[in-house]
Design an enzyme around this catalytic site. Structure first.
Site, short mmCIF file in Angstrom:
data_model
loop_
_atom_site.label_atom_id
_atom_site.label_comp_id
_atom_site.label_asym_id
_atom_site.label_seq_id
_atom_site.Cartn_x
_atom_site.Cartn_y
_atom_site.Cartn_z
N TRP A 459 1.08 -0.95 -0.14
CA TRP A 459 -0.34 -0.21 0.22
C TRP A 459 0.98 1.44 0.14
O TRP A 459 0.56 2.42 0.16
CB TRP A 459 -0.89 0.30 1.06
CG TRP A 459 -1.67 -0.87 1.73
CD1 TRP A 459 -3.30 -1.16 0.72
CD2 TRP A 459 -1.13 -2.66 2.11
NE1 TRP A 459 -3.52 -2.71 0.89
CE2 TRP A 459 -2.75 -3.83 1.39
CE3 TRP A 459 0.04 -2.96 2.90
CZ2 TRP A 459 -2.61 -4.47 2.10
CZ3 TRP A 459 -0.61 -4.00 3.46
CH2 TRP A 459 -1.56 -5.40 3.39
N ASP A 460 1.87 1.41 -0.15
CA ASP A 460 2.62 2.43 0.06
C ASP A 460 2.68 3.02 1.39
O ASP A 460 2.68 4.37 0.98
CB ASP A 460 2.55 3.37 -1.06
CG ASP A 460 3.74 4.30 -1.48
OD1 ASP A 460 4.78 4.09 -0.89
OD2 ASP A 460 2.98 5.40 -1.41
N MET A 461 3.08 2.06 2.22
CA MET A 461 2.65 2.55 3.29
C MET A 461 4.11 3.27 4.35
O MET A 461 4.58 2.09 5.70
CB MET A 461 1.86 2.21 5.08
CG MET A 461 0.41 1.60 4.50
SD MET A 461 -0.44 3.55 4.30
CE MET A 461 -1.90 3.15 3.44
#
Length: 779
Positions: A459-461
C-alpha cells in the site's frame, strides 16, 4: 406556463438520473433512497405538467422522507445532511414561489385566480430548515480536552543547540520541533505581525513535474538563516531583516522523470579542526535532485573544493542501475561524529531496475565513504569495494533521520521496495525491513534494532516521518529514552529507542486477504494502542456537493474492492484508507519533552489503487512527466498501478469531511486529549468561503515553551497558532501561497523572537505556488 414546463423538465431530468443511478446502486447492494427520490421527482414532474397542486404534496413527502433518512444515516452532522437535502430543499423553495403555485391553483366561479395553498410544502421546508440550523450548532466530530500543563518531563532537547537557534531540520538531532523560547506565548500571539518578506526567485516552471513543492524548514545559526529551494538553490538570509546574504544555484537541471522536485532542508556543520579565518570553517551541505551533495562555505556560499570531488559528492556511485531522474535526495543528511549520514528517494513504481535504497555515511570533511547499510545485504557495512554494486530496489529512506549521539545510534524511517503494490519475489530482507524504523550504529552502520509497522506492504505505507526522540520521565522517576514514530496509517508508535521495544503497547490484528493470485497478503498487521487510524468507511460516509455526485460516489464505493484497512490492490481497483498520502507524512509531529506531550495534524483522505496488466499499459508519451498519481508503469513488472485520491465527479473527496484535524496527545498515558477540525475551504472552492470543514494538509507543526503550536500545512493558505493545551486556534495569518512547510522560530541578538515559514505551495495538493519566506514577530 413556460416556467412550469422548464421546472417540470428539470424535475424529469433529475428524476431520470436518480432512478438510473439508484437502480445501479441497489444492484450493487446499496441504499434504496435514491431510486425512491428519483421516482418522486418524476411524479412531481408529471403533476407539474398536468398543473396539479398535488405536485407540492409529493415534494413535501419527499422532503419528510429525505429528512428522516438523512438523520437516520448520519445524525445531525451538517456537512453530511447538506448534500442529502440541499437540492431537495432548494427545489422545494422554488415550488413555493408564485410563478409555480399560481398555475397550480384554481379559478373561482367569479373568474378570480387563486394560487394553490403553500402550507403542505411550507411546513416540511420549515422543519428541514430548522433541522439544518440546529445541525450547524452541533459538532459530532471534534474531541475536546486538555493536555497536562505541568512540566513533568526532562529538559533534554538533544545536541547542544542554544535556545534561540535552530540548527537542524527538527531544531536538534532529536527532531522534536520544540523551541524553549517563550517570548511569544498564548497571551500575546494574537499580536504577531509580519515584519519581513523575502522572495527567492525560484518559481514553478511550465516544464516542472506535478509534485514541485516547497517543503523547506530554514536553519538559523548565529545571525543567519540557511535554506534551499525546490530547484536546489542554497540561500543565506539575515535573520533580523530577511535580506539576502548570498545565493548559490546548484544547476541541477530539469528531468521529467523525477517524481519530486523539492528540497526539505540543508545541513549545517561547524568544523572545529579548521583554523579560524580559513574558508569553509562553517559549512552548508546542499542535497540536489540530480543525486549530488554539495559542500558550501556558510560565510559566502562558495563551494568547498576540499570536500569529495571539488566540493561535490556524487550519490549515484555504487548503483547497478542508474536511470536519470529516478534517484535523488530530497531531505538533508544528518551531521554527527564527523560523518554525513544520508539516504535517498527512489521513484515509486517506475521500474524493477532502479537504484538502491542504501544508507551511507561519508566523512564530513573529505567525502570518503565510511560505511554503507544496504537492507539487501544488512550484515556487511564496510565500504563497498570498487566494481561491486548495492542491492537494486532495496527499501529506501527519503525522509529525515534522527540521532542520539549519547547512545551512538541513528534512527532511520524506511519505505518499501518498489514496485510498492506488488509483493511477489521479495527477499527475506525486504520482508524484514520494509516500512520500518531501523536503528544503526553511528560509527559502523551495523543494525542495532528494527521495528516493522506494516508486514508485506502492498500500500506504499512508507514510514514517512522523522522519528522524534525524547526522554520519558515516568511517575516513579524512571527515565526511559523514547522514540515517537508517526505512520501513514495513523498509528503512533512509542518505543524504547535503546531496543525498539514498545513503551505504549501495540498488537497484531487480522487483516484482509484477497491479493491477486501471484501475490499474497499478511494475515496479521500491527496496530498501536495510540492510533489516529479512522474507522472503516461505509456507504453512508460517501459525500458530494449534491445528491447526484454523492450517488456517484456511493456507486463507486461498491464498485471498488474494500474490506477496511489494508484491503489489497486489485484489478478492479481497491479503496486504500488511510490512503498512501498518509494520516501523517513527512511533516511528522512535534513533541514538548518538558510536558511530555505531542501535537500533530492527522489527515484523512482515501485513495484508490488499481492494478493494470503490463500488456494494457500504453507506450510512454513524449510529454509524460513523473508523478505518484495516475498511471505508475512499473516497467519490468507484470502490472502497473493506477493511483490517486478517491474523488467524485466534481473532483472533491468522495468521503465526507472532516479531512483534517489538529490533535494533542499525552505521551505519558498514551491518550488523545483533543482532536479538532482544522482549516477552511477558502482555497478549495471558486469562492473564498470561510467554512471550517477540516481540510487535508501536508507539512509539520512546531511547539514552543510559550505553550503555542504553529502550523501551516492545510490546503488553505494560512499560518495558524494554537493553544497547545486545548488545541484552540489563537491567531492566523494569510499566506501568499501554500504553506506546505514546517515553521521554525529563533531569537536575534537583540533577543527578539521570530517565527518563520516558507510559502511556496505543493503540486500534489494543488495549493498556490510561490517563492516566499516570511518572518513574523511581536510589535
Amino acid at each position: 406556463m413556460v416556467v412550469i414546463v422548464i421546472t417540470s423538465v428539470l424535475f424529469m431530468l433529475l428524476g431520470l438520473a436518480l432512478v438510473g443511478g439508484g437502480l445501479w446502486l441497489i444492484i450493487l447492494g446499496g441504499s434504496f433512497f435514491y431510486l425512491f427520490a428519483g421516482a418522486m421527482f418524476l411524479i412531481t414532474a408529471v403533476l407539474l405538467l398536468l398543473r396539479r397542486a398535488a405536485a407540492l404534496w409529493v415534494h413535501a413527502a419527499l422532503i419528510i422522507v429525505a429528512l428522516v433518512w438523512a438523520i437516520w444515516e448520519v445524525g445531525f452532522d451538517w456537512w453530511q445532511l447538506g448534500p442529502r437535502g440541499g437540492l431537495i430543499i432548494l427545489l422545494g423553495l422554488w415550488l413555493l414561489t408564485p410563478w409555480i403555485r399560481r398555475p397550480l391553483g384554481f379559478q373561482s366561479p367569479t373568474g378570480t385566480s387563486y394560487a394553490s395553498s403553500h402550507w403542505p410544502l411550507t411546513i416540511p421546508v420549515l422543519i428541514a430548515i430548522a433541522v439544518a440550523s440546529f445541525s450547524m450548532t452541533t459538532d459530532p466530530h471534534d474531541l475536546h480536552g486538555n493536555l497536562p500543563t505541568e512540566a513533568s518531563g526532562t529538559t533534554t532537547f538533544g545536541g547542544t543547540v542554544q535556545d534561540g537557534e535552530w540548527h537542524q531540520y527538527g531544531r536538534t538531532p532529536f527532531g522534536q520541533r520544540y523551541s524553549p523560547l517563550d517570548q511569544i506565548n498564548v497571551s500575546n500571539v494574537k499580536d504577531l505581525k509580519e515584519v519581513w518578506r523575502y522572495q527567492t526567485g525560484d518559481v514553478k516552471r511550465p516544464d516542472d513535474v506535478g509534485e514541485t513543492t516547497y517543503q523547506v524548514t530554514p536553519l538559523k545559526v548565529g545571525d543567519t538563516l540557511y535554506l534551499c529551494t525546490p530547484h536546489n538553490w542554497a540561500i543565506a538570509l539575515d535573520a533580523t531583516t530577511g535580506k539576502e546574504k548570498w545565493k548559490y544555484d546548484a544547476n541541477s537541471g530539469m528531468n521529467p522523470d523525477r517524481q519530486h522536485q523539492t528540497c526539505r532542508g540543508v545541513t549545517y556543520y561547524h568544523d572545529t579542526a579548521t583554523a579560524a579565518g580559513q574558508s569553509c570553517v562553517d559549512r552548508v551541505y546542499l542535497p540536489t535532485s540530480d543525486a549530488r551533495l554539495i559542500a558550501l562555505d556558510a560565510l559566502d556560499g562558495k563551494v568547498c573544493t576540499s570536500f569529495a570531488d571539488q566540493g561535490v559528492l556524487h550519490l549515484e556511485q555504487g548503483m547497478k542501475y542508474n536511470p536519470a531522474g529516478y534517484y535523488y535526495s530530497t531531505s538533508p543528511p544528518v551531521a554527527v561524529a564527523g560523518k554525513l549520514i544520508i539516504g535517498g528517494a527512489v521513484n515509486d513504481n517506475y521500474s524493477t531496475q532502479e537504484q538502491s535504497g542504501v544508507i551511507r555515511a561519508f566523512d564530513i570533511n573529505s567525502g570518503a565513504l565510511i560505511w554503507n547499510w544496504d537492507s539487501g545485504n544488512p550484515d556487511v557495512t564496510t565500504p563497498l569495494p570498487q566494481g561491486r554494486t548495492y542491492t537494486t530496489n532495496s527499501p529506501n529512506s527519503w525522509s529525515v533521520f534522527s540521532v542520539d549521539d549519547g547512545l551512538g545510534m541513528v534512527y532511520i524511517p524506511l519505505g518499501n521496495q518498489v514496485p510498492d503494490q506488488l509483493g511477489m519475489n521479495r527477499s527475506e530482507n525486504v520482508e524484514k525491513f520494509s516500512s520500518s524504523i531501523v536503528a544503526l550504529d553511528i560509527n559502523t552502520g551495523q543494525l542495532k534494532w528494527v521495528q516493522q509497522f506494516v508486514h508485506h506492504d502492498l500500500w506504499d505505507m512508507d514510514v514517512p516521518a522523522q522519528p522524534v526522540l525524547f526522554d520519558m520521565k515516568k511517575p516513579d522517576g524512571t527515565v526511559v529514552p523514547a522514540l515517537v514514530g508517526p505512520t501513514k496509517q495513523g498509528d503512533i508508535y512509542v518505543l524504547d529507542r535503546r531496543t525498539g521495544e514498545p513503551i505504549i503497547p501495540f498488537k497484531e490484528i487480522p487483516a484482509p486477504s484477497g491479493a491477486i493470485p501471484e501475490d499474497h497478503t499478511s494475515p496479521m498487521q500491527p496496530i498501536s494502542d495510540l492510533t489516529f487510524s479512522p474507522p472503516p468507511l461505509q456507504e453512508k460516509d460517501m459525500w458530494g456537493v449534491t445528491l447526484l455526485d454523492q450517488l456517484a460516489c456511493r456507486i463507486d464505493f461498491h464498485r471498488y474492492k474494500y474490506e477496511g484497512r489494508y484491503t489489497p490492490p486489485s484489478l478492479v481497483g481497491s479503496i486504500i484508507y488511510p490512503g498512501n498520502f498518509g494520516t501523517f507524512n513527512w511533516g511528522s509531529v512535534a513533541v514538548d519533552p518538558e510536558r511530555q506531550i505531542m501535537f500533530g495534524m492527522p489527515t484523512y483522505l482515501a485513495f484508490t489503487s488499481r492494478l493494470v496488466p503490463a500488456s494494457d499499459i500504453p507506450p510512454k508519451g513524449q510529454d509524460e512527466k513523473g508523478s505518484e498519481q495516475g498511471l505508475n508503469r512499473n516497467d519490468g513488472a507484470p502490472y502497473g498501478v493506477f493511483m490517486g485520491p478517491f474523488l467524485g465527479p466534481l473532483k472533491v473527496p468522495c468521503q465526507a469531511p472532516p479531512w483534517g484535524y489538529v490533535a494533542g496527545v499525552d505521551l505519558l498515558t498514551g491518550k488523545i486529549a483533543y482532536k479538532l477540525k482544522n482549516g477552511t475551504v477558502h482555497d478549495m472552492t471558486p469562492l473564498p468561503l470561510p467554512f471550517k470543514v477540516g481540510v487535508p494538509g501536508i507539512g509539520g507543526p512546531m511547539l514552543t515553551k510559550g505553550e503555542v503550536a504553529f502550523l501551516g500545512a492545510a490546503v488553505d493558505n494560512y499560518l495558524r497558532a494554537y493553544d497547545v493545551t486545548n488545541g484552540q486556534q489563537l491567531w492566523q495569518a494569510r499566506l501568499p501561497a501554500g504553506g506546505q512547510a514546517t515553521p521554525m522560530t529563533y531569537t536575534t541578538s537583540d533577543n527578539k523572537q521570530f517565527v518563520v515559514i516558507v510559502a511556496g505551495g505543493h503540486g500534489s495538493v494543488g495549493t498556490k505556488a510561490g517563492d516566499y519566506v516570511i518572518g513574523y514577530a511581536l510589535p
